[in-house]
Enzyme design. Structure first.
Site, PDB file in Angstrom:
ATOM      1  N   GLY A   1      28.579  36.132  46.077  1.00 33.70           N
ATOM      2  CA  GLY A   1      29.657  36.436  47.025  1.00 33.70           C
ATOM      3  C   GLY A   1      30.952  36.705  46.285  1.00 33.70           C
TER       4      GLY A   1
ATOM      5  CD  GLU B   1      26.345  42.083  38.588  1.00 30.86           C
ATOM      6  OE1 GLU B   1      27.430  41.476  38.578  1.00 30.86           O
ATOM      7  OE2 GLU B   1      25.905  42.704  39.566  1.00 30.86           O
TER       8      GLU B   1
HETATM    9  C1  FAD Z   1      23.760  48.404  46.192  1.00 36.59           C
HETATM   10  C2  FAD Z   1      24.963  47.507  46.038  1.00 36.59           C
HETATM   11  C3  FAD Z   1      24.787  46.149  45.920  1.00 36.59           C
HETATM   12  C4  FAD Z   1      25.901  45.311  45.800  1.00 36.59           C
HETATM   13  N1  FAD Z   1      25.685  43.955  45.721  1.00 36.59           N
HETATM   14  C5  FAD Z   1      26.749  43.121  45.636  1.00 36.59           C
HETATM   15  C6  FAD Z   1      26.569  41.697  45.633  1.00 36.59           C
HETATM   16  O1  FAD Z   1      25.436  41.191  45.695  1.00 36.59           O
HETATM   17  N2  FAD Z   1      27.656  40.918  45.592  1.00 36.59           N
HETATM   18  C7  FAD Z   1      28.914  41.416  45.521  1.00 36.59           C
HETATM   19  O2  FAD Z   1      29.859  40.639  45.442  1.00 36.59           O
HETATM   20  N3  FAD Z   1      29.142  42.770  45.543  1.00 36.59           N
HETATM   21  C8  FAD Z   1      28.082  43.623  45.602  1.00 36.59           C
HETATM   22  N4  FAD Z   1      28.289  44.988  45.632  1.00 36.59           N
HETATM   23  C9  FAD Z   1      29.649  45.485  45.690  1.00 36.59           C
HETATM   24  C10 FAD Z   1      30.122  46.211  44.415  1.00 36.59           C
HETATM   25  O3  FAD Z   1      30.357  45.292  43.374  1.00 36.59           O
HETATM   26  C11 FAD Z   1      31.390  46.979  44.802  1.00 36.59           C
HETATM   27  O4  FAD Z   1      31.021  47.958  45.754  1.00 36.59           O
HETATM   28  C12 FAD Z   1      32.015  47.665  43.602  1.00 36.59           C
HETATM   29  O5  FAD Z   1      32.567  46.728  42.710  1.00 36.59           O
HETATM   30  C13 FAD Z   1      33.123  48.659  44.044  1.00 36.59           C
HETATM   31  O6  FAD Z   1      34.024  48.068  44.910  1.00 36.59           O
HETATM   32  P1  FAD Z   1      34.409  48.756  46.306  1.00 36.59           P
HETATM   33  O7  FAD Z   1      33.141  49.101  47.007  1.00 36.59           O
HETATM   34  O8  FAD Z   1      35.363  47.864  46.988  1.00 36.59           O
HETATM   35  O9  FAD Z   1      35.091  50.124  45.916  1.00 36.59           O
HETATM   36  P2  FAD Z   1      36.629  50.318  45.490  1.00 36.59           P
HETATM   37  O10 FAD Z   1      36.992  49.308  44.462  1.00 36.59           O
HETATM   38  O11 FAD Z   1      37.450  50.395  46.713  1.00 36.59           O
HETATM   39  O12 FAD Z   1      36.567  51.730  44.791  1.00 36.59           O
HETATM   40  C14 FAD Z   1      36.583  52.968  45.515  1.00 36.59           C
HETATM   41  C15 FAD Z   1      36.595  54.095  44.510  1.00 36.59           C
HETATM   42  O13 FAD Z   1      37.800  54.047  43.724  1.00 36.59           O
HETATM   43  C16 FAD Z   1      37.496  53.978  42.341  1.00 36.59           C
HETATM   44  N5  FAD Z   1      38.452  53.108  41.663  1.00 36.59           N
HETATM   45  C17 FAD Z   1      38.871  51.888  42.061  1.00 36.59           C
HETATM   46  N6  FAD Z   1      39.736  51.352  41.167  1.00 36.59           N
HETATM   47  C18 FAD Z   1      39.854  52.273  40.162  1.00 36.59           C
HETATM   48  C19 FAD Z   1      40.589  52.304  38.944  1.00 36.59           C
HETATM   49  N7  FAD Z   1      41.378  51.282  38.572  1.00 36.59           N
HETATM   50  N8  FAD Z   1      40.476  53.397  38.164  1.00 36.59           N
HETATM   51  C20 FAD Z   1      39.670  54.442  38.513  1.00 36.59           C
HETATM   52  N9  FAD Z   1      38.955  54.459  39.670  1.00 36.59           N
HETATM   53  C21 FAD Z   1      39.043  53.385  40.479  1.00 36.59           C
HETATM   54  C22 FAD Z   1      36.115  53.378  42.277  1.00 36.59           C
HETATM   55  O14 FAD Z   1      35.455  53.702  41.067  1.00 36.59           O
HETATM   56  C23 FAD Z   1      35.447  54.012  43.492  1.00 36.59           C
HETATM   57  O15 FAD Z   1      34.994  55.293  43.192  1.00 36.59           O
HETATM   58  C24 FAD Z   1      27.202  45.848  45.758  1.00 36.59           C
HETATM   59  C25 FAD Z   1      27.368  47.235  45.869  1.00 36.59           C
HETATM   60  C26 FAD Z   1      26.272  48.064  46.001  1.00 36.59           C
HETATM   61  C27 FAD Z   1      26.479  49.551  46.143  1.00 36.59           C
END
Ligand code: FAD
Length: 391
Positions: free
Chosen positions: A126, A243
């Site tokens: 989480g 991870e």
């Molecule tokens: C299949 C799957 C399984 C997952 N499982 C888990 C889980 O078990 N537990 C958990 O906690 N999370 C989980 N996640 C979540 C995952 O860790 C996040 O989706 C990921 O870290 C991206 O965060 P976000 O979705 O909030 O996107 P955001 O952080 O909002 O990013 C949106 C876009 O902006 C870009 N971006 C953001 N910041 C920057 C920057 N500083 N420079 C350049 N580009 C940037 C990103 O690369 C992306 O393209 C999972 C995700 C997926 C797809």
């Protein structure tokens, strides 16, 4: 770097291969995960008996205590022989367990490690929240001390396998006034605690892997804090390091490419391969093969660094985004090989490979997001690897 095995490594490789050939179930590629897990129970018990489901853990905690090179060999042979692994236990064995070994107390190790090793306890992670993904330190889930407990309120999202998990590793904010990395605490949360609601999220492949998790006055005993209050960021980063440092996937990708080339050739006179109708396909297949070899070399580099006692940093990030993006390119090429047949999904009788390539094509979209997006990995390579300024 010498890529050949030493005599001890060769003997270890032989032992691993013998065990796999004798004990591992033969499961056809494309078999659904649920069926693979259901048919692998005895094999997983054998892995657990040898400590091989936690190859890197020290023997005193029930792992195999393998050296870095032994782990590499073990992962390589498991991948070459396509031996099933207990992937439903990966967050416990591969992430939460190693973090508890590094940051937990002896009581915590005794309490949580045996259930992970035995395979009875499934764990989930989480971390992510609706407003905190890449910028994880912005997380808002609050934990307020109340007697011997902390009371959690807030929401997590994308929580893989939370719907079957017994325990969650969870980051929550304990000091909202501190700088954002310094007010976070690392908790282990019992998923049966009153006040937790798990809501399913269905992904674009139509499967239920991840969830939203809501906390409404969830009481977590103070014994479940890993490390110190407000120092959870550092334990949290340890989990992320574990991870991201996976080395098994390069072999899997090479196998995928080899299988795709065989398939394209063998079915060249049928409608299910476009090899003869798309002259550019052969170049694309060659590119994928070269890229898969490069992926293998990148993972050797990580193993070689670890074997010399160094901690891969931007190197692990390069491997993560390279592998994730290559996996997507392979999936694109697979669908080009199949032509219109590539659109047939799992469950359709006419779908080549039981629809596995179509499934992977859709599922692979998440590979460049999960465990940290490609952009974030590139930022790490740019700043820590190339020494470029942060902004
Ligand atoms: C299949 C799957 C399984 C997952 N499982 C888990 C889980 O078990 N537990 C958990 O906690 N999370 C989980 N996640 C979540 C995952 O860790 C996040 O989706 C990921 O870290 C991206 O965060 P976000 O979705 O909030 O996107 P955001 O952080 O909002 O990013 C949106 C876009 O902006 C870009 N971006 C953001 N910041 C920057 C920057 N500083 N420079 C350049 N580009 C940037 C990103 O690369 C992306 O393209 C999972 C995700 C997926 C797809």
């Amino acid at each position: 770097m010498d890529l050949r095995d030493s005599p001890e490594e060769a003997a270890f490789r032989k032992e691993v291969v013998e065990v796999i050939e004798k004990e591992a179930p033969k499961i056809e590629r494309g078999t659904r995960i649920e069926e693979t897990l259901a048919r692998s129970g005895e094999w997983f018990k054998k892995l657990a008996e040898r400590g091989w489901n936690a190859p890197a853990w020290p023997k005193e905690y029930g792992g195999a205590g393998m050296s870095v090179m032994q782990q590499f060999i073990f992962n390589e042979e498991m991948a070459i022989h396509r031996a099933p692994r207990p992937i439903h236990l990966i967050i416990g064995l591969g992430m939460a367990g190693p973090t508890i070994i590094v940051h937990g107390t002896e009581e915590q190790k005794k309490k949580w490690l045996p259930g992970m090793l035995a395979g009875t306890d499934i764990w989930c992670q989480g971390y992510s929240e609706p407003e905190a993904g890449s910028d994880l330190a912005s997380l808002r889930t609050r934990a307020v001390k109340d007697g011997d407990d902390y009371v959690l309120n807030g929401q997590k999202i994308w929580t893989t396998i939370a719907h079957v998990a017994k325990w969650m590793i969870c980051l929550a904010r304990t000091d909202p006034d501190a700088p954002k990395h310094r007010g976070i605490t690392y908790f282990v949360v019992d998923m049966k605690t009153p006040g937790i609601e798990v809501r399913p999220l269905t992904n674009m492949v139509g499967t239920h892997e991840f969830n939203e998790v809501f906390f409404d006055n969830v009481r977590v005993p103070k014994e479940n804090v890993i490390g110190e209050e407000n120092r959870g960021w550092y334990a949290g980063v340890t989990t992320l390091d574990f991870e991201r440092s996976s080395v098994g996937s390069a072999i899997g990708m090479k196998q995928e490419v080899e299988e795709m080339i065989d398939y394209a050739r063998e079915h060249a006179d049928e409608g299910t391969s476009t090899l003869k109708t798309n002259p550019m396909l052969r170049y694309e297949l060659a590119d994928r093969m070269v890229e898969a070899e490069v992926g293998g070399m990148l993972s050797y580099r990580i193993a070689s660094l670890q074997g010399r006692g160094l901690i891969p940093n931007y190197e692990a990030s390069s491997l993560k985004f390279y592998s994730a993006e290559l996996h997507q390119r392979i999936a694109h090429t697979q669908l080009k090989v199949l032509g219109t047949y590539g659109q047939l999904e799992r469950g359709c009788d006419l779908a080549p490979h039981r629809g596995r390539w179509c499934f992977t094509y859709l599922r692979s979209v998440g590979y460049t997001i999960e465990a940290g997006t490609s952009e974030i990995q590139r930022n790490i390579v740019a700043t820590r690897g190339l020494g470029l300024p942060r902004d």
